[in-house]
Motif scaffolding. Sequence first.
Motif, PDB file in Angstrom:
ATOM      1  N   VAL A  79      43.169 -83.697  55.817  1.00 48.86           N
ATOM      2  CA  VAL A  79      44.106 -82.586  55.958  1.00 48.86           C
ATOM      3  C   VAL A  79      45.403 -82.859  55.203  1.00 48.86           C
ATOM      4  N   ALA A  80      45.584 -84.095  54.742  1.00 47.34           N
ATOM      5  CA  ALA A  80      46.842 -84.481  54.095  1.00 47.34           C
ATOM      6  C   ALA A  80      46.789 -84.428  52.575  1.00 47.34           C
ATOM      7  N   LEU A  81      45.625 -84.150  51.982  1.00 45.43           N
ATOM      8  CA  LEU A  81      45.521 -84.238  50.525  1.00 45.43           C
ATOM      9  C   LEU A  81      46.476 -83.289  49.811  1.00 45.43           C
ATOM     10  N   ALA A  82      46.546 -82.044  50.270  1.00 41.94           N
ATOM     11  CA  ALA A  82      47.456 -81.093  49.616  1.00 41.94           C
ATOM     12  C   ALA A  82      48.918 -81.528  49.757  1.00 41.94           C
ATOM     13  N   PRO A  83      49.413 -81.884  50.954  1.00 41.95           N
ATOM     14  CA  PRO A  83      50.799 -82.369  51.048  1.00 41.95           C
ATOM     15  C   PRO A  83      51.050 -83.645  50.260  1.00 41.95           C
ATOM     16  N   LEU A  84      50.071 -84.566  50.231  1.00 46.47           N
ATOM     17  CA  LEU A  84      50.251 -85.797  49.457  1.00 46.47           C
ATOM     18  C   LEU A  84      50.362 -85.493  47.970  1.00 46.47           C
ATOM     19  N   ALA A  85      49.560 -84.547  47.497  1.00 50.27           N
ATOM     20  CA  ALA A  85      49.645 -84.157  46.082  1.00 50.27           C
ATOM     21  C   ALA A  85      51.030 -83.630  45.754  1.00 50.27           C
TER      22      ALA A  85
END
Length: 488
Positions: free
Chosen positions: A45-51
């Motif tokens: 669930v964190a991939l978009a915010p991490l990007a």
Amino acid sequence: MKTTPSHPAAPPATPVRGSPGATAIALVVVVGSLMSVLDTTIVNVALAPLARDFAAPLTVIQWVATAYTLALATVVPATGWSVARFGTKRLYTLAICLFTAGSVLAGLAWDVRALIAFRVVQGLGGGLIMPVGMTMVVRAADKASMGRTMALLGIPVLIGPMAGPVLGGWLLDHADWRWMFFVNVPLGVVAAFLAVRVLPRDPAGTATAPRLDVPGLLTLSPGLVALLYGLTVAGRERSPAAPGALVPMALGAALIAVFTVRALTVRQPLVDLRLFGRRTFAAGAGVMALFPCAYFGSMLLTPMYYQVVRGVSATTAGLLGIPQVLATGLMMQVAGGLVDRAAPGRVVVTGVLTASAGFLAFTLQVGAGTPFPRLVAALAVMGVGVGMTMMPAQTAATRELSHAQVPQAMATIGITGQIAASVGGVVMSVLLTGAMTARGVTTDDHTAADAPRLADAFQHTYGWAVALMALAVLPALLLPARRTRRDG
């Protein structure tokens, strides 16, 4: 030709059979597995915010997930040797400690490269948790109740994917991404304590442990990394013939081919490919290659779809996934009993068809304004099918094997699933990036007017995943369609 088990494992010091011993071991394994599943679902669930935080493109940030699964795939082949060399209790405790240390390091990462590197450390520990744990459970359980005992290992699949995305979303929305990894520490301490206090002692097995197949390890693991790296570059360059893609892909394919030929000819290979000569094992492994590739690969994209296309928060994206994982976890408990009473082939075939139907219904509705209840309902149907597929397929694949063959079998099944998940994550990211490029949109810089084109790119990518998932029905049809006497 007579097949010799490639890694004979030392027997448990205290043979345990039946419910009490098997159940206690399974519950200890559940705690460690829960930590690993929580971590995986939180990161998804964190991939978009991490990007966004690291200003990294999707093809780079997806390696935060892929590096972990690749590290799992790297260490899993050595499980059979490690169990025989060190014993299950020592190895399991070491895996928990290594995973916990990797979590601390990941939380301290200073850039995306450091984060990816520390995810590898996590994966080296996490790769041993499930196969070693399942080896202990399979050894302790009798064949008549194996399905029910193995179903206990589905508890992390019930709790982790429900709590992980919501917890991860809350941490991303209200705290800092570093806490996604720090939350593993207290659970890791509890898991290590239980492993030391509850798991039965077993001999280290130094007298009977075979030599580690170092050439096998040095061809399989680098081959996998090179092949997947080449696929990532091919997606970024939109051409498999690009030098940066063609060379690593060719090198990776060559190394894997060398490993395969060698594994079929040496007496004690790293992974006993001769197990695939057993129809039931080969069929179960086939399901565990195709199904996780489609399922885990595409599930990396779902939180991103909710956040990027639909504009919801990370916490809301996690909440929207609860019905699906609840359906999976509950059905996994039911399917565990079904496999003990009914033919495994029928259970798994039904599961694959149900999951594919639900996934197709979801894919056909993916859009910029589809009501959330319709999407959630379709994914819940898929969750029912998932619960009837993966654990029953693993149970069926290993049921007819001797205790000495179990560590190698679990390692082989484990690496099959992890490679499939790694390949799925890379392929789906590459397909999504290509689909967005073709439509002139990105996940980073877009407006509300771009939402329909972004949704179309996600739908296009999901379509490939549905087709791949449906193909899993072919090996599932080769699983036993009738119960045998050995099934109990």
